[in-house]
Design a protein around this motif. Structure first.
Motif, PDB file in Angstrom:
ATOM      1  N   SER A  85      -9.594 -18.148 -23.403  1.00 57.37           N
ATOM      2  CA  SER A  85      -8.442 -18.455 -22.560  1.00 57.37           C
ATOM      3  C   SER A  85      -8.019 -17.212 -21.789  1.00 57.37           C
ATOM      4  O   SER A  85      -8.501 -16.101 -22.044  1.00 57.37           O
ATOM      5  CB  SER A  85      -7.262 -18.954 -23.405  1.00 57.37           C
ATOM      6  N   VAL A  86      -7.113 -17.410 -20.829  1.00 55.04           N
ATOM      7  CA  VAL A  86      -6.517 -16.300 -20.098  1.00 55.04           C
ATOM      8  C   VAL A  86      -5.014 -16.544 -20.030  1.00 55.04           C
ATOM      9  O   VAL A  86      -4.562 -17.681 -19.875  1.00 55.04           O
ATOM     10  CB  VAL A  86      -7.127 -16.178 -18.680  1.00 55.04           C
ATOM     11  N   GLU A 144       6.067 -23.965 -25.102  1.00 54.61           N
ATOM     12  CA  GLU A 144       4.737 -23.979 -24.479  1.00 54.61           C
ATOM     13  C   GLU A 144       4.496 -22.684 -23.712  1.00 54.61           C
ATOM     14  O   GLU A 144       3.373 -22.157 -23.708  1.00 54.61           O
ATOM     15  CB  GLU A 144       4.614 -25.180 -23.543  1.00 54.61           C
ATOM     16  N   TRP A 145       5.535 -22.159 -23.048  1.00 52.32           N
ATOM     17  CA  TRP A 145       5.388 -20.920 -22.272  1.00 52.32           C
ATOM     18  C   TRP A 145       4.930 -19.769 -23.161  1.00 52.32           C
ATOM     19  O   TRP A 145       4.038 -19.006 -22.789  1.00 52.32           O
ATOM     20  CB  TRP A 145       6.727 -20.605 -21.597  1.00 52.32           C
ATOM     21  N   ILE A 146       5.526 -19.653 -24.346  1.00 49.23           N
ATOM     22  CA  ILE A 146       5.168 -18.568 -25.268  1.00 49.23           C
ATOM     23  C   ILE A 146       3.771 -18.766 -25.851  1.00 49.23           C
ATOM     24  O   ILE A 146       2.970 -17.829 -25.939  1.00 49.23           O
ATOM     25  CB  ILE A 146       6.201 -18.471 -26.413  1.00 49.23           C
ATOM     26  N   SER A 147       3.455 -19.972 -26.238  1.00 54.66           N
ATOM     27  CA  SER A 147       2.176 -20.207 -26.936  1.00 54.66           C
ATOM     28  C   SER A 147       0.986 -20.312 -25.992  1.00 54.66           C
ATOM     29  O   SER A 147      -0.137 -19.960 -26.369  1.00 54.66           O
ATOM     30  CB  SER A 147       2.273 -21.486 -27.777  1.00 54.66           C
ATOM     31  N   GLU A 148       1.198 -20.765 -24.736  1.00 53.62           N
ATOM     32  CA  GLU A 148       0.068 -21.055 -23.856  1.00 53.62           C
ATOM     33  C   GLU A 148      -0.010 -20.194 -22.599  1.00 53.62           C
ATOM     34  O   GLU A 148      -1.099 -19.975 -22.070  1.00 53.62           O
ATOM     35  CB  GLU A 148       0.111 -22.534 -23.420  1.00 53.62           C
ATOM     36  N   GLY A 154       4.109  -9.854 -31.192  1.00 54.20           N
ATOM     37  CA  GLY A 154       5.241 -10.007 -32.095  1.00 54.20           C
ATOM     38  C   GLY A 154       5.859 -11.384 -32.085  1.00 54.20           C
ATOM     39  O   GLY A 154       6.706 -11.707 -32.924  1.00 54.20           O
ATOM     40  N   LEU A 155       5.454 -12.230 -31.119  1.00 55.90           N
ATOM     41  CA  LEU A 155       5.988 -13.589 -31.066  1.00 55.90           C
ATOM     42  C   LEU A 155       4.934 -14.517 -30.459  1.00 55.90           C
ATOM     43  O   LEU A 155       5.057 -14.960 -29.318  1.00 55.90           O
ATOM     44  CB  LEU A 155       7.287 -13.621 -30.234  1.00 55.90           C
ATOM     45  N   PRO A 156       3.881 -14.836 -31.223  1.00 58.54           N
ATOM     46  CA  PRO A 156       2.824 -15.698 -30.686  1.00 58.54           C
ATOM     47  C   PRO A 156       3.271 -17.128 -30.461  1.00 58.54           C
ATOM     48  O   PRO A 156       2.687 -17.841 -29.649  1.00 58.54           O
ATOM     49  CB  PRO A 156       1.732 -15.611 -31.758  1.00 58.54           C
ATOM     50  N   SER A 157       4.300 -17.556 -31.186  1.00 59.71           N
ATOM     51  CA  SER A 157       4.826 -18.912 -31.021  1.00 59.71           C
ATOM     52  C   SER A 157       6.282 -18.934 -31.464  1.00 59.71           C
ATOM     53  O   SER A 157       6.733 -18.051 -32.204  1.00 59.71           O
ATOM     54  CB  SER A 157       4.009 -19.923 -31.838  1.00 59.71           C
TER      55      SER A 157
END
Length: 554
Positions: A85-86, A144-148, A154-157
């Motif tokens: 992914s990018v 969705e913005w944070i995860s994708e 420090g905050l993948p989701s």
């Protein structure tokens, strides 16, 4: 047909590899296939890679796009090196580095060190601040913005309810946060805080049909500066330095009048022990009571005065004779002192010739329209007015240039035209500080546009409106988050000399790719452009490293 590597061991123990183009041929005597060399490319260490590249391109010409894609996929599968992914990196990395440069992470970690939560509160608050500046969305949309979409260490989701919890904690820490942020920002960027600009605006809410905002004591209807009097709103105040940096934010119920907030603002700013402060405010705050409040504790003000308010002192100041002095191109000023002793008032009349010419041109167009309307009325003396005449008389633009004669007919009011002419291109300023020069007063008031610019950024770039929160504490926290985003945006704009829109477009092109192999995961950034390097250098923060993160498989 395939390309193979053949290795030979020399007498000295070294090894030499050769690259060959070969294919398998069935040997009927040996009863198995043997490799037959079609072409030898030579030693691998002397190999011209352009030859292999041309060969691969020539082969691909005879393949369909689908077949070529399958071919590449087989190669990737063989190598076990996948491009997963990018994600966007540049904007959130720039924000995060400046956030840490200001010590915001340390401040919040100290404030929340005694509070136990399932996520890092500092990271959650930063994520909400960055989201306002980069891609404003709801708290649900941020999941969705944070995860994708973005890479945020420090905050993948994150989940929506966790962000709301962080907002509640932020509100409790507002006062301490503002104090610490002001100290850090003013010292790091050498802000001048002798002049503080203050103004208010309003921001409205979208209310669901089943809601009952009339029972709310914060979301209320009032004078809407967004031209949405049909919706409930809140009032927002900002204190801004002469560099345009917002150092403090306030929020009040939607029906709060500008005149009623000065005492609270003055008290809050005095708590910072800033020394000699001159408050610069617009005409909406110019009541005598407010001016007395601003002068408490050796304070001073520069404030706009309404020229058409009918005040005797204002009329005396405007009518006083004197010569204008040029201090800038298209900016002339003259001083007018009214009264003596304790009743003494210092006014400054500023005059802009270009603005005056624009006022005259606009009024001429209005007068032409009024004369045309009057001619079309076909009036007769002592005749009852019809609807068109009544509508013209009460018109908000045309009405002040019309007068009614004793016989009931409407005529052009030439005296009103002469009265308006004396205001062309002028604005009136009042100050309590006798030590300020005319230039400081006029230019200081002119810079009040910094607050208006901050409000425009809040509403257009950060999308603070419309609001969907119902609880007062969430509304106040939402405003604090927008203030923090505005603070970082203004600092970046000042350091780069470019608008945030142009900076954001450029840095968002810096991205991070996620690759996986049998040994783990690799995160690699795209190569930064010269423009991206320049932006990071001007802000004084580091670019992301080429290899951002490696996660070996356990």
């Amino acid at each position: 047909m395939y390309i193979r590597r053949v290795t030979r061991k020399n007498k000295d123990g070294s090894r030499v590899s050769y690259i060959q183009l070969a294919h398998n041929v069935w040997d009927p005597k040996a009863k198995y296939a043997k490799a037959k060399v079609i072409y030898s490319f030579g030693r691998e260490d002397d190999l011209d890679m352009d030859v292999l590249e041309r060969l691969a391109q020539s082969i691909n010409r005879f393949l369909s796009p689908e077949e070529a894609l399958k071919s590449k996929q087989k190669i990737r599968d063989t190598a076990e090196f996948l491009f997963r992914s990018v994600k966007q990196l540049g904007g959130i990395w720039l924000f995060d580095q400046l956030w840490k440069k200001l010590g915001m992470d340390t401040i919040l970690e100290e404030i929340f060190k005694e509070r136990k939560h399932e996520i890092n509160l500092e990271r959650a608050i930063f994520a909400m601040v960055a989201n306002r500046a980069l891609a404003p969305s709801s708290k649900l949309g941020m999941e969705e913005w944070i995860s994708e979409d973005v890479y945020l260490p420090g905050l993948p989701s994150v989940h929506c309810h966790q962000l709301y919890r962080a907002m509640d904690e932020l509100l409790d820490a507002q006062s301490l946060l503002e104090d610490r942020v002001f100290d850090n920002v003013s010292n790091l960027f050498n802000l001048e805080v002798d002049l503080l600009y203050f103004d208010t605006t309003s921001s409205y809410f979208e209310v669901a049909p089943n809601e009952t905002p009339e029972d709310d004591d914060f979301r209320l209807q009032g004078y809407s500066k967004d031209k949405r009097p049909d919706l409930v709103q809140t009032v927002i105040g900002l204190a801004v330095t002469r560099e345009g940096i917002p150092i403090k934010v306030w929020s009040w119920p939607g029906n709060t009048m500008d005149m009623n907030v000065i005492e609270e603002v003055k008290k809050d700013l005095m708590g910072w022990r800033l020394g000699r402060i001159i408050h610069v405010m617009d005409r909406g705050f110019s009541s005598e009571e407010n001016l007395r409040i601003l002068q408490r504790g050796a304070g001073h003000y520069i404030i706009g005065e309404r020229m058409r308010a009918g005040k005797k002192d204002v009329e005396a100041a405007l009518n006083k004779r004197g010569r204008f002095h040029a201090i800038r191109e298209n900016l002339l000023v003259k001083e007018s002192i009214v009264g003596d002793g304790e009743a003494r008032k210092r006014y400054v009349i500023a005059y802009n010739p270009e603005e005056a010419e624009r006022d005259r041109r606009q009024r001429k167009e209005i007068i032409c329209a009024v004369e045309e309307q009057l001619e079309n009325l076909k009036q007769l003396p002592n005749e009852a007015h019809h609807k068109r005449a009544c509508a013209l008389r009460v018109h908000k633009v045309y009405g002040k240039y019309i007068r009614q004669l004793k016989d009931g007919t409407l005529k052009l009011n030439k005296q009103a035209i002469r009265d308006e002419e004396k205001y062309d291109g002028k604005y009136l300023i009042r100050t309590s500080d006798d030590t300020l020069s005319l230039e400081d007063i006029a230019l200081g008031y002119k810079q009040l546009l910094q607050v208006e610019s901050a409000f425009r950024t809040l509403k257009s770039t950060l999308n603070i409106r419309p609001m969907y929160h119902r609880l007062e504490r969430r509304i106040r926290a939402h405003i604090i988050i927008n203030w923090l985003a505005l603070l970082l945006v203004r600092l970046i704009e000042n350091e780069t000399g470019s608008s945030w829109d142009s900076v954001r477009r450029e840095v968002q092109r810096l991205q991070v790719g996620h690759f996986t192999t049998k040994d783990g995961d690799l995160y690699r950034t795209t190569t930064p452009t010269a423009k991206q390097k320049e932006i990071f250098n001007k802000v004084g923060v580091n670019l992301p490293p080429e290899i951002l993160e490696i996660k070996p498989k356990s």
